[in-house]
Scaffold this motif. Structure first.
Motif, PDB file in Angstrom:
ATOM      1  N   LEU A  93       1.120  -1.132  -0.089  1.00 18.79           N
ATOM      2  CA  LEU A  93       0.066  -0.250  -0.396  1.00 18.79           C
ATOM      3  C   LEU A  93       0.759   1.342  -0.015  1.00 18.79           C
ATOM      4  O   LEU A  93       0.648   2.606  -0.582  1.00 18.79           O
ATOM      5  N   THR A  94       2.071   1.516   0.274  1.00 19.71           N
ATOM      6  CA  THR A  94       2.847   2.667   0.017  1.00 19.71           C
ATOM      7  C   THR A  94       3.897   2.559  -0.644  1.00 19.71           C
ATOM      8  O   THR A  94       4.834   3.530  -0.493  1.00 19.71           O
ATOM      9  N   SER A  95       3.841   1.539  -1.182  1.00 22.02           N
ATOM     10  CA  SER A  95       5.552   1.132  -2.614  1.00 22.02           C
ATOM     11  C   SER A  95       4.693   1.244  -3.980  1.00 22.02           C
ATOM     12  O   SER A  95       5.321   2.328  -4.395  1.00 22.02           O
ATOM     13  N   ASN A  96       2.935   1.763  -4.505  1.00 19.53           N
ATOM     14  CA  ASN A  96       2.660   1.872  -5.848  1.00 19.53           C
ATOM     15  C   ASN A  96       1.516   2.462  -5.433  1.00 19.53           C
ATOM     16  O   ASN A  96       0.834   1.670  -4.753  1.00 19.53           O
ATOM     17  N   TRP A  97       1.620   3.549  -6.421  1.00 25.02           N
ATOM     18  CA  TRP A  97       0.147   3.837  -6.605  1.00 25.02           C
ATOM     19  C   TRP A  97      -1.117   3.151  -7.291  1.00 25.02           C
ATOM     20  O   TRP A  97      -1.843   3.164  -6.843  1.00 25.02           O
ATOM     21  N   ALA A  98      -0.466   2.251  -8.448  1.00 29.48           N
ATOM     22  CA  ALA A  98      -1.367   1.371  -8.932  1.00 29.48           C
ATOM     23  C   ALA A  98      -1.778  -0.058  -7.990  1.00 29.48           C
ATOM     24  O   ALA A  98      -3.391   0.442  -8.186  1.00 29.48           O
ATOM     25  N   THR A  99      -1.397  -0.734  -7.235  1.00 31.76           N
ATOM     26  CA  THR A  99      -1.228  -1.099  -6.170  1.00 31.76           C
ATOM     27  C   THR A  99      -3.237  -0.317  -5.309  1.00 31.76           C
ATOM     28  O   THR A  99      -3.713  -1.384  -4.409  1.00 31.76           O
ATOM     29  N   TYR A 100      -2.594   0.686  -4.700  1.00 35.37           N
ATOM     30  CA  TYR A 100      -3.442   1.164  -3.382  1.00 35.37           C
ATOM     31  C   TYR A 100      -4.812   1.920  -3.973  1.00 35.37           C
ATOM     32  O   TYR A 100      -5.483   1.994  -3.685  1.00 35.37           O
ATOM     33  N   GLN A 101      -4.471   2.262  -5.602  1.00 31.95           N
ATOM     34  CA  GLN A 101      -6.108   2.660  -6.021  1.00 31.95           C
ATOM     35  C   GLN A 101      -6.720   1.590  -6.337  1.00 31.95           C
ATOM     36  O   GLN A 101      -8.065   1.812  -5.771  1.00 31.95           O
ATOM     37  N   VAL A 116      -7.896   0.360  -2.547  1.00 33.28           N
ATOM     38  CA  VAL A 116      -8.333   0.692  -1.148  1.00 33.28           C
ATOM     39  C   VAL A 116      -8.857   2.056  -2.391  1.00 33.28           C
ATOM     40  O   VAL A 116     -10.180   2.384  -1.820  1.00 33.28           O
ATOM     41  N   TYR A 117      -8.479   2.561  -2.768  1.00 30.15           N
ATOM     42  CA  TYR A 117      -9.596   3.969  -3.248  1.00 30.15           C
ATOM     43  C   TYR A 117     -10.413   3.315  -4.414  1.00 30.15           C
ATOM     44  O   TYR A 117     -11.597   3.815  -3.973  1.00 30.15           O
ATOM     45  N   ASP A 118     -10.508   2.847  -5.322  1.00 28.69           N
ATOM     46  CA  ASP A 118     -11.672   2.014  -5.916  1.00 28.69           C
ATOM     47  C   ASP A 118     -12.669   1.521  -5.228  1.00 28.69           C
ATOM     48  O   ASP A 118     -13.416   1.085  -5.963  1.00 28.69           O
ATOM     49  N   VAL A 119     -12.361   0.560  -4.347  1.00 27.84           N
ATOM     50  CA  VAL A 119     -13.086  -0.156  -3.403  1.00 27.84           C
ATOM     51  C   VAL A 119     -13.852   0.608  -2.444  1.00 27.84           C
ATOM     52  O   VAL A 119     -14.832   0.861  -2.660  1.00 27.84           O
ATOM     53  N   LEU A 120     -13.182   2.050  -2.319  1.00 29.27           N
ATOM     54  CA  LEU A 120     -14.132   2.984  -1.086  1.00 29.27           C
ATOM     55  C   LEU A 120     -14.826   3.901  -1.857  1.00 29.27           C
ATOM     56  O   LEU A 120     -15.763   4.492  -2.388  1.00 29.27           O
ATOM     57  N   THR A 121     -14.742   3.990  -3.558  1.00 33.26           N
ATOM     58  CA  THR A 121     -15.895   4.998  -4.453  1.00 33.26           C
ATOM     59  C   THR A 121     -16.161   4.680  -5.014  1.00 33.26           C
ATOM     60  O   THR A 121     -17.738   4.634  -5.493  1.00 33.26           O
TER      61      THR A 121
END
Length: 366
Positions: free
Chosen positions: A87-95, A98-103
């Motif tokens: 979650l803290t090394s790559n924006w694609a993984t975080y997106q 986390v991001y896509d799931v919550l939005t």
């Protein structure tokens, strides 16, 4: 930062407002993630220090026997380290995680429950209804201002006596001609606020939480700060749950308002304006506002029961339930509950017994 379109009232305030907030939220969260975890940033150094300290603490517990090198003990820790690094090394993984799931998750849930009540159609229908209310208010005002609607010449209206209040102050009574248009304008404003306004508030707060997401992911490593991560997760889930309930509420209110506004539109084309229809519209919108106010409280009640166990209570949760009698329930105070201490005491007793037997054998030999 991406170029986001400005809010266009002519195209519909609800639809353009929600779309603009979505665009700004994604661009700001992505830019904040890049600035927070970019090369040379202070947070990247802090992340390295935190991971080093965590691995050192795990090794310390293994060396001094406070942890065992087993799958049940080490697997949750390895998963936690891998999740933090992902979650803290790559924006694609975080997106994606986390991001896509919550939005995008709330919209997918609403589409699965009611395919018609997705975000785009709801905001568009709200814009249509609010625009019709404003148009009806303008037409009603223009209709009342026509000369033929005024009192005929030669007839002088008697002044009406305004009712007096308990304190003797004369109360103000709005003219009946302006009451209907004002009710429609207020209903249009409240409709947009109770539908698109709730979505925008939830999205803005969710965007702020997502910008701070990597920080709370690192705080999950240590037991002292793990509660902050759980609180962040509850708040993020709450802000993702509120849009689901808001879109469902807006879909129900829109379904109730459309027939009333359609009938009122037909009557207005014939020069007939019904104050009862305007009152019905306002009552429906006020009920929708009351429900929208309670959505945050209901969501908070739901997420407040969410807890996470990181392996520390797994033994207690999986322990078999035994029924004890009254005599068995009273245990002596010197019972040792720690299994490790029991094994240590047992080994000391066995060594003492072996030593005593050896000394006795030596005495008999002598």
């Amino acid at each position: 930062m991406a170029n986001c379109a400005a809010i266009n009232p002519a195209a519909g305030s609800a639809e353009t407002m929600v779309s603009t907030v979505d665009c700004y939220m994604q661009s700001n969260v992505q830019a904040g993630y890049a600035n927070l975890l970019g090369p040379g940033s202070m947070f990247s150094y802090g992340l390295t220090i935190a991971l080093t300290l965590y691995v050192a603490l795990v090794g310390y517990r293994l060396i001094f026997g406070r942890s065992t090198l087993s799958i049940g003990e080490m697997m949750p820790r390895m998963v936690m380290i891998g999740a933090v690094l992902a979650l803290t090394s790559n924006w694609a993984t975080y997106q994606v995680l986390v991001y896509d799931v919550l939005t995008d998750g709330p919209q997918e849930i609403v589409s699965a429950i009611n395919p018609v009540a997705n975000k785009a159609s709801i905001t568009e229908r709200v814009d249509v209804l609010s625009g019709r209310m404003v148009d009806l208010a303008d037409a009603w005002t223009e209709f009342d201002a026509r000369p033929e609607q005024a009192m005929p010449a030669g007839i002088i209206a008697e002044p009406e006596t305004l009712p007096a209040t308990a304190t003797g102050i004369t109360a103000f009574v709005a003219p009946k001609d302006s009451l209907g248009p004002n009710m429609l304008l207020l209903s249009a404003l409240l409709l947009v606020l109770a539908s698109a306004g709730v979505l925008v508030v939830a999205k803005i707060i969710l965007g702020l939480l997502l910008m701070l997401g990597p920080i709370f992911a690192v705080l999950c490593l240590f037991a002292a700060t793990r509660g902050l991560t759980l609180g962040w997760g509850r708040a993020a889930v709450l802000m993702a749950l509120v849009p689901v309930m808001a879109m469902m509420t807006s879909a129900g209110a829109v379904a109730l308002l459309e027939p009333v506004l359609t009938e009122m539109y037909v009557s207005a084309s014939e020069g007939i304006f019904s104050l009862r229809s305007a009152l019905t519209i306002m009552v429906v919108v006020l009920v929708m506002v009351a429900v929208s106010v309670q959505l945050f409280r209901v969501g908070r009640t739901i997420v407040s029961g969410w807890t996470l166990s990181f392996g520390q209570n797994r033994t207690a949760d999986n322990a078999p339930v035994t029924v004890q009698s009254h005599h068995d329930s009273v245990q002596p105070a010197n019972v040792i509950y720690n299994e490790r201490m029991q094994s240590l005491v047992g080994s000391i007793e066995r060594s003492a017994m072996a030593t005593s037997s050896t000394s006795a054998a030596n005495q008999r030999a002598i």
